[in-house]
Design a protein around this motif. Structure first.
Motif, PDB file in Angstrom:
ATOM      1  N   HIS A 345     -52.972 -13.524  -9.507  1.00 24.84           N
ATOM      2  CA  HIS A 345     -52.364 -11.974  -9.786  1.00 24.84           C
ATOM      3  C   HIS A 345     -53.647 -11.059  -9.993  1.00 24.84           C
ATOM      4  N   PHE A 346     -53.426  -9.992  -9.522  1.00 22.17           N
ATOM      5  CA  PHE A 346     -54.482  -8.982  -9.671  1.00 22.17           C
ATOM      6  C   PHE A 346     -54.199  -8.137 -11.008  1.00 22.17           C
ATOM      7  N   VAL A 347     -55.688  -7.918 -11.147  1.00 21.79           N
ATOM      8  CA  VAL A 347     -55.753  -6.916 -12.586  1.00 21.79           C
ATOM      9  C   VAL A 347     -56.757  -5.934 -12.299  1.00 21.79           C
ATOM     10  N   LEU A 348     -56.350  -4.590 -12.551  1.00 15.08           N
ATOM     11  CA  LEU A 348     -57.104  -3.575 -12.424  1.00 15.08           C
ATOM     12  C   LEU A 348     -58.285  -3.315 -13.488  1.00 15.08           C
ATOM     13  N   ASP A 349     -59.360  -3.476 -13.582  1.00 14.94           N
ATOM     14  CA  ASP A 349     -60.215  -3.373 -14.837  1.00 14.94           C
ATOM     15  C   ASP A 349     -60.684  -1.842 -15.179  1.00 14.94           C
ATOM     16  N   ASP A 350     -61.163  -1.415 -14.409  1.00 15.36           N
ATOM     17  CA  ASP A 350     -61.843   0.086 -14.966  1.00 15.36           C
ATOM     18  C   ASP A 350     -62.056   0.947 -13.501  1.00 15.36           C
ATOM     19  N   VAL A 351     -62.433   2.252 -13.715  1.00 13.31           N
ATOM     20  CA  VAL A 351     -62.696   2.985 -12.771  1.00 13.31           C
ATOM     21  C   VAL A 351     -63.847   3.956 -13.376  1.00 13.31           C
ATOM     22  N   THR A 352     -64.756   3.990 -12.519  1.00 15.06           N
ATOM     23  CA  THR A 352     -66.036   4.902 -12.919  1.00 15.06           C
ATOM     24  C   THR A 352     -66.422   5.782 -12.029  1.00 15.06           C
ATOM     25  N   PRO A 353     -66.867   6.982 -12.246  1.00 14.72           N
ATOM     26  CA  PRO A 353     -67.560   7.083 -13.549  1.00 14.72           C
ATOM     27  C   PRO A 353     -66.361   7.637 -14.607  1.00 14.72           C
ATOM     28  N   VAL A 354     -66.295   7.522 -15.871  1.00 14.64           N
ATOM     29  CA  VAL A 354     -65.430   7.998 -16.691  1.00 14.64           C
ATOM     30  C   VAL A 354     -65.968   9.045 -17.666  1.00 14.64           C
ATOM     31  N   ASP A 355     -67.388   9.337 -17.724  1.00 13.40           N
ATOM     32  CA  ASP A 355     -68.075  10.061 -18.645  1.00 13.40           C
ATOM     33  C   ASP A 355     -68.893  10.877 -17.715  1.00 13.40           C
ATOM     34  N   PRO A 356     -68.994  12.340 -17.662  1.00 16.61           N
ATOM     35  CA  PRO A 356     -68.295  12.934 -18.783  1.00 16.61           C
ATOM     36  C   PRO A 356     -66.807  13.286 -18.614  1.00 16.61           C
ATOM     37  N   VAL A 357     -66.236  13.115 -17.453  1.00 18.02           N
ATOM     38  CA  VAL A 357     -64.739  13.255 -17.136  1.00 18.02           C
ATOM     39  C   VAL A 357     -64.148  12.132 -16.398  1.00 18.02           C
ATOM     40  N   PRO A 358     -63.232  11.473 -16.909  1.00 13.34           N
ATOM     41  CA  PRO A 358     -62.431  10.456 -16.248  1.00 13.34           C
ATOM     42  C   PRO A 358     -61.713  11.139 -15.135  1.00 13.34           C
ATOM     43  N   PRO A 359     -61.139  10.221 -14.166  1.00 18.88           N
ATOM     44  CA  PRO A 359     -60.329  10.857 -13.153  1.00 18.88           C
ATOM     45  C   PRO A 359     -59.097  11.313 -13.723  1.00 18.88           C
ATOM     46  N   GLU A 360     -58.915  12.456 -13.124  1.00 18.47           N
ATOM     47  CA  GLU A 360     -57.667  13.197 -13.600  1.00 18.47           C
ATOM     48  C   GLU A 360     -56.439  12.502 -13.045  1.00 18.47           C
ATOM     49  N   GLY A 361     -56.467  12.210 -11.805  1.00 14.72           N
ATOM     50  CA  GLY A 361     -55.305  11.412 -11.071  1.00 14.72           C
ATOM     51  C   GLY A 361     -55.047  10.004 -11.502  1.00 14.72           C
ATOM     52  N   ASN A 362     -54.129   9.483 -10.949  1.00 14.10           N
ATOM     53  CA  ASN A 362     -53.562   8.279 -11.464  1.00 14.10           C
ATOM     54  C   ASN A 362     -54.299   7.090 -10.612  1.00 14.10           C
ATOM     55  N   VAL A 363     -54.879   6.070 -11.082  1.00 14.98           N
ATOM     56  CA  VAL A 363     -55.209   4.848 -10.405  1.00 14.98           C
ATOM     57  C   VAL A 363     -54.373   3.568 -10.876  1.00 14.98           C
ATOM     58  N   SER A 364     -53.642   2.918  -9.683  1.00 11.89           N
ATOM     59  CA  SER A 364     -52.796   1.880 -10.205  1.00 11.89           C
ATOM     60  C   SER A 364     -53.112   0.937  -9.109  1.00 11.89           C
ATOM     61  N   ILE A 365     -52.335  -0.420  -9.419  1.00 15.60           N
ATOM     62  CA  ILE A 365     -52.413  -1.433  -8.543  1.00 15.60           C
ATOM     63  C   ILE A 365     -51.055  -2.068  -8.552  1.00 15.60           C
ATOM     64  N   ASP A 366     -50.743  -2.487  -7.497  1.00 15.81           N
ATOM     65  CA  ASP A 366     -49.153  -3.320  -7.365  1.00 15.81           C
ATOM     66  C   ASP A 366     -49.362  -4.612  -7.527  1.00 15.81           C
ATOM     67  N   GLY A 367     -48.350  -5.304  -7.337  1.00 12.71           N
ATOM     68  CA  GLY A 367     -48.404  -6.856  -7.569  1.00 12.71           C
ATOM     69  C   GLY A 367     -49.109  -7.583  -6.276  1.00 12.71           C
ATOM     70  N   ALA A 368     -48.864  -6.740  -5.214  1.00  5.87           N
ATOM     71  CA  ALA A 368     -49.323  -7.283  -4.065  1.00  5.87           C
ATOM     72  C   ALA A 368     -50.991  -6.872  -3.986  1.00  5.87           C
ATOM     73  N   GLY A 369     -51.621  -6.255  -4.882  1.00  5.97           N
ATOM     74  CA  GLY A 369     -53.021  -6.026  -4.757  1.00  5.97           C
ATOM     75  C   GLY A 369     -53.437  -4.777  -4.124  1.00  5.97           C
ATOM     76  N   LYS A 370     -52.516  -3.656  -3.777  1.00  6.34           N
ATOM     77  CA  LYS A 370     -52.601  -2.330  -3.477  1.00  6.34           C
ATOM     78  C   LYS A 370     -53.081  -1.500  -4.378  1.00  6.34           C
ATOM     79  N   VAL A 371     -54.546  -0.998  -4.342  1.00  5.31           N
ATOM     80  CA  VAL A 371     -54.758   0.055  -5.353  1.00  5.31           C
ATOM     81  C   VAL A 371     -54.548   1.513  -4.689  1.00  5.31           C
ATOM     82  N   THR A 372     -53.947   2.191  -5.636  1.00  5.65           N
ATOM     83  CA  THR A 372     -53.544   3.729  -5.247  1.00  5.65           C
ATOM     84  C   THR A 372     -54.267   4.472  -6.049  1.00  5.65           C
TER      85      THR A 372
END
Length: 913
Positions: A345-372
């Motif tokens: 299975h896939f796991v989304l770890d992190d998104v960089t940069p988060v400092d000073p401002v993390p992404p405002e939008g949503n970053v997600s991953i589904d069971g098939a491995g597609k990151v949106t």
């Protein structure tokens, strides 16, 4: 057991005194088991086989007496089984006497034994053939056999064993009798041999793996062992399991071929234990084996440790991918992985940069491995921002990770689409009606100043009537008034594309401001229009030609030069900057397949994206994106617009010809249809608003009484009668099949028809051949339209009915009962037609005509001449059609060839992805 081989040869010589006699008897003794002249006595019998040879070629041996002596120096003892295997057949040789005589026989010291054989009288006249008469002249074969077993093989070793002749009572002589003669062989012995003992040796390991074996935890482990026997000749060896320890060891088996292998064996120890994640613990297993030859066993194997491990999963796609999109937009990266033994299975770890401002939008991953990454307005706050994502793929025991990148742009690229609806498709629409096709701006964050759009379409399927201004010219709010100032369109392009021109194309130009008058468009205000919005609308009349029924008619962006399909925009609000020319970045089909990419380094480069002008694939990197050496400071266009093609889907006639189903829910002549029809008489056509068919499809369904008139009170009355059970619904007339031919200008139909409508290219003067019908015709400036019919009861025709001098464009027929006719044009000779559409992606229709029924073969080749696919069958006379799906084919030129009834033809088609 092991046996050493020795050859003993004892020769006895016999001479005769008579002048007419030949040489006497010859005895040879051969011992099985030869080894350096010594006898091996380590437990196996030693056999002496005695062979008699009568060298007298005239006389038979009537009798014989021979004595043998066996002796040993020392204390060795033995047992002897004489005459073990060979003997003279009494019925053939010695029938009077055939016996052994033991003179001294105790199995120790010296033993003597004699043999005597005598034949009876034989009368050739009276006795049958084969009656015993002695040893035949020239006889040479087995006679006697002795077998010895020594008692104490290890103690007897080194003593001497002898074979000699001995005294044969009463005379003591060896004697052979030949008729009236007696012969006395001469003995040249004794012959003596040393007794040797060779012990049995145990097998030895030749392959005893002492190193650890590390299979995957879900794989059955196996190890190969090999052991060889040391004796000569070798014996069978086989394996046995001594011990196994560790989880699952009870399932371990030892396998070897049969009962062993002569001279050695190769066994496979198979470990059936395979830990199952996550309930089992991965555990080491140790195995120890024995190998034996049946007498001796080798030292046990060293013991091999099997350490069950785990194969970590891995990525097969996604790592290092790069996707860019404008803020507020959405980007996707598809990761794929593999694992030879476990699910993962896939796991989304992190998104960089988060400092000073993390992404405002949503970053997600589904069971098939597609990151949106659905970015928000606050992402990329001051400039293009690169976001790195880390993704893990794990099987629960091991994990691996990799990264990919999203570039969120401070500004968003433009997206322009034909159709502006789901998948860019308009419809389905009814033939013979008008349809509006919008060209929309779906994306784009910068200030639009103008557009220059070139569109291609199939003019045989669609008739363009007009283009209308979109939202930029009539904003939905008053604060942007006046809006854009210029809008114009033309039916053709101002160049020449030769035979590559599409049959129809439109050039549409819009400009926000054409002068610096006192009132100018408020570009900042116009930018506030919610996207998507319409740039302009195209109005088409859909053809009535039934060959387009159920078809998808593409409408595509088209490029003749570097200026086509470009947008003018300001990166910041005007008048701070000059306008920038934005050209195609990517070009897509209506279903999302990329067919153009302005980046020459992209993965698609070299796969048909750059074909030169004219093209459907977008801006051509060379010459459009290459600096002009004569004007090095001239700004280059920016690939910043994504174009999505569209098209029109045409209804199938059967889908809309549904009498009585006025609400178009698939159920005809129900109470809901009656209620809706009643509302029409009060509120008008506005009540017909169901989907794309409204109101045309619903209006057609109101002809309930089948009188050809729609929207009548008579229809409503008849519908009510059907609902209450007072009348039966009129059945839908089925389609009648018919075939027509055109030969030497004469049209003929093979079934009885009530009317015919024929359109002929050019201005012709038709001649009516059906004498019971009437004809009307008219030249409309391009074609001659001809109607053959007659308002008279029973008026019908078949066979030859019309003579025309010209090319028939369409031919429609109806039966006298009014049923539609599916007419098939049967050619005089076989014909191969051009595929449609062409170019295509990925579906196209290939058709051909057969004058008579028969076999055919349609073969598709690529540009190198390799066969791609073949269609072969039998068909009736008429038109045969195939749909070819080229989804798994590469873009390029293909050829299709027809072989039928001694007819061959080849045509070319183009696949553009």
């Amino acid at each position: 057991m092991k046996r050493i081989v020795l050859l003993l040869t004892l020769m006895l010589f016999l001479s005769f005194g008579m002048a007419f006699a030949q040489t006497g008897g010859d005895i040879s003794v051969q011992v099985d088991g030869l080894y350096l002249g010594d006898i091996a006595i380590n437990g196996d019998p030693v056999t002496f086989n005695v062979n008699y040879h009568n060298l007298d070629l005239v006389n038979k041996g009537k009798g014989l007496t021979n004595g043998y002596e066996f002796s040993v120096t020392g204390s060795a003892t033995w047992t002897c089984a004489y005459n073990r295997e060979f003997t003279f057949d009494p019925s053939l040789h010695f029938n009077l006497v055939n016996k052994w005589n033991k003179f001294d026989w105790d199995g120790a010291g010296t033993d003597t034994i004699g043999y005597a054989g005598t034949a009876g009288s034989y009368d050739p006249e009276e006795d049958p053939p084969g009656t015993a008469d002695g040893l035949p002249p020239g006889y040479n074969g087995p006679a006697l056999s002795f077998e010895f077993d020594f008692t104490d093989v290890e103690t007897d070793a080194g003593q001497t064993f002898c074979l000699d002749s001995c005294f044969y009572p009463p005379s003591g002589l060896w004697k052979w009798a030949f008729g009236i003669y007696n012969d006395f062989p001469i003995w040249d012995g004794p012959h003596c041999y040393t007794l040797v003992w060779i012990p049995n040796l145990p097998p030895v390991w030749t392959d005893d793996p002492a190193t650890d074996v590390n299979p995957d935890h879900s794989t059955t482990a196996s190890i190969d062992y090999e052991a060889m026997d040391q004796d000569d000749p070798p014996e069978l060896v086989s394996f046995t399991k001594v011990s196994c320890s560790g989880a699952g060891s009870n399932g371990i088996t030892v396998q070897y071929p049969g009962d062993g292998v002569l001279g050695g064996a190769r066994g496979t120890c198979t470990f059936d234990y395979a830990p199952v994640f996550p309930t089992d613990v991965v555990t080491d297993v140790t195995v120890v084996l024995d190998v034996t030859d049946g007498v001796n066993t080798a030292v046990p194997s060293d013991g091999t440790v099997i350490s069950f491990g785990n194969a970590a999963p891995s990525f097969t796609f996604g790592c290092g991918e790069y996707v860019e999109f404008g803020k507020g937009g959405t980007g996707e990266i598809q990761f794929t992985g593999t694992d030879g033994e476990d699910t993962w299975h896939f796991v989304l770890d992190d998104v960089t940069p988060v400092d000073p401002v993390p992404p405002e939008g949503n970053v997600s991953i589904d069971g098939a491995g597609k990151v949106t990454f659905a970015s928000g307005p606050g992402d990329a706050p001051g400039a293009n921002t690169l976001y790195t994502i880390k993704v893990w793929v794990s099987d629960g025991l091991d994990s691996v990770s990799c990264t990919a990148q999203f570039m969120v742009l401070f500004t968003e690229a433009y997206g322009v689409e034909i159709g502006g609806s789901v998948r860019g498709i308009v419809g389905p629409v009814i033939q013979g009606t008008h349809v509006t096709v919008p060209v929309t701006l779906n994306l784009g964050s910068e200030y639009l100043r103008g557009f220059d759009i070139l569109i291609a379409y199939d003019a045989s399927a669609l008739i363009f009537t007009a283009a209308a201004k979109g939202a930029l010219y009539a904003p939905p709010f008053g604060i942007c008034d006046p809006a854009w100032e210029y809008f114009n369109y033309s039916y053709n392009w101002n160049g020449n594309c030769g035979n590559q021109c599409p049959s129809g194309y439109l050039h549409v130009v819009g400009i926000g401001e054409t002068n610096d008058g006192p009132v100018s468009p408020d570009f900042a205000c116009l930018d506030g229009l919610a996207k998507p919005y319409t740039l302009f609308n195209l109005d088409f009349l859909v053809t009535n030609d039934r060959t387009f029924e159920c078809q998808f008619v593409p409408i595509s962006f088209y490029w003749m030069d570097c200026g086509d399909n470009s947008l003018a925009y300001d990166p910041v609000a005007p008048p701070d900057n000059e306008a920038v020319q934005g050209v195609s970045r990517y070009v897509f089909t209506w279903n999302g397949t990329k067919i153009g990419d302005a980046n020459p380094l992209s993965l698609d480069y070299g796969l048909g994206m750059y074909t030169g002008f004219p093209t459907y694939t977008g801006i051509q990197y060379d010459p459009c994106m290459v600096p002009d050496p004569l004007y090095p400071t001239k700004p280059l266009p920016v690939p910043w617009v994504d174009f999505i093609n569209g098209g029109i889907e045409i209804y199938c006639a059967d889908e809309i010809d549904d009498r009585g189903d006025i609400n178009m829910n698939g159920v005809a002549n129900e109470i809901a249809d009656a209620v809706l029809f009643s509302n029409y008489f009060i509120h008008g056509l506005s009540v017909f608003d169901v989907g794309a068919l409204a109101p045309a499809g619903q209006v057609a369904a109101t002809d309930v009484n089948a009188d050809g008139l729609t929207l009548s009170v008579a229809d409503l009355v008849y519908l009510i009668r059907i609902v209450v059970g007072d009348a039966l619904p009129y059945p839908k007339l089925g389609t009648v099949a018919a075939a027509y031919t055109l030969h030497n200008g004469v049209m003929s139909v093979d079934s009885k028809m009530g009317a015919a409508y024929v359109v002929v290219e050019g201005n012709v003067a038709p001649i009516l051949l059906a004498d019971n019908m009437e004809m009307m015709y008219n030249f409309d400036g391009a074609n001659t339209r001809i109607l053959v019919s007659k308002i008279e009861k029973g008026a019908a025709f078949e066979g030859d009915f019309l003579q025309v001098d010209g090319s028939v464009i369409t031919a429609e027929f109806a039966t006298y009962e009014g049923a539609p006719v599916a007419s098939v044009a049967v050619p005089v000779t076989a014909q191969l037609y051009q595929n449609y559409p062409n170019p295509f992606n990925p579906m196209t229709t290939i058709s051909f005509g057969l004058p008579t029924a028969g076999e055919y073969t349609l073969t598709i080749y690529n540009v190198t001449g390799q066969t791609v696919t073949t269609f072969s069958d039998n068909a009736e006379a008429g038109k045969v059609m195939f749909e070819w799906d080229a989804s798994d084919m590469a873009s390029g030129i293909y050829f299709y060839k027809l072989d039928a009834n001694n007819f061959t033809d080849t045509k070319k088609m183009v696949l553009l992805k």
